[in-house]
Design an enzyme around this catalytic site. Structure first.
Site: not given
Length: 275
Positions: A11, A130
């Site tokens: 990330d 998500d």
């Protein structure tokens, strides 16, 4: 039987690898190129690179960093974050990515999935989803088919622009969205549990199992890995094809080859050889 995959995740925020909990409170972990090299040498099957604030900041992905990471490794690379157009996808593939993950842009413009799959092949196009436990009273995206919105039986909703926290609600049912995206041409789904992300309490097995059993493409579990048993449960009870993890590998709690040995000894087909 196809081998199950172990995939570390980078990330990236402002050019550095970070890790948070439930998409918040990010801590610096290190340099993306150096970490990519490390995971390549450790025996990772693939690597995922997310520019996590590109969509929420309304900017393009950091091309130069992606290119450097791609040059540094030999394993397949999936890249996502701020991908909005077919040309963005082309740029990432030209930068060295093997697959490109789309999330927010896919929700806002589902036609992007179909166009990209036709141009580059479904094997290159990944749905980054998500998913979060349902919150009622959401606002529907007007360009999304009513056939995939939340109903009384829905358990998880899709969120977008999640780089800096809870993101935005969409009123889209996660299972229906996964099925719809597959029909449009998605070749793989990286399924991020927002409820479990960074908690190290295990993957959301019910979420992963439900999605996996309702689509015909590989599903990658993401969010919650805390130990080898969690990986085993994701493959067994969660029915996934691959597991993605960050914290557990970044902070040295587990080594990839140790994880593969554990899985191999417990009957999971992984790419592993005894040294």
């Amino acid at each position: 039987m196809l081998s199950k995959r172990i995939i570390p995740c980078l990330d990236v925020k402002e050019g550095r690898v970070v890790k948070g909990i439930k998409f918040k409170d990010h801590r610096d972990v290190g340099d993306p190129v150096e970490l990519a090299k490390y995971y390549d040498s450790e025996g990772a099957d693939e690597l995922v690179f997310y520019d996590i604030t590109a969509s929420s900041d309304n900017r393009n992905i950091i091309y130069d960093v992606v290119s450097k990471v791609a040059e540094a490794i030999y394993i397949p690379l999936t890249v996502g974050g701020g991908i909005r157009t077919v040309e963005d996808i082309r740029l990432m593939l030209n930068a060295g990515a093997d697959k490109v993950s789309i999330n927010t842009a896919a929700v806002e413009n589902p036609q992007l999935i179909e166009d990209a799959a036709k141009l580059f092949g479904s094997q290159c196009i990944v749905l980054g989803m998500d998913a979060k436990s349902i919150t009622r009273g959401l606002i529907n995206h007007s360009n999304i088919s009513k056939d995939i919105t939340i109903d009384a039986d829905s358990q998880w909703e899709v969120r977008v622009r999640t780089g800096s926290g809870d993101g935005e609600s969409t009123n889209i049912d996660a299972v229906k969205w996964a099925q719809y995206a597959v029909r449009l041409g998605i070749g793989e789904i990286v399924l991020n549990s927002m409820d479990m992300d960074g908690t190290r309490q295990g993957y959301d097995l019910e979420l992963n199992k439900t999605i996996s059993q309702n689509v015909s493409v590989p599903v990658v579990a993401s969010g919650g890995a805390g130990g080898n048993q969690d990986f085993l449960d994701a493959f067994g009870k969660g029915k996934v094809d691959a597991v993605l993890a960050a914290s557990i590998f970044h902070y040295g709690d587990n080594r990839i080859q140790e994880t593969k040995r554990y899985l191999f000894n417990n009957g999971i087909p992984v790419r592993y050889e005894e040294s």
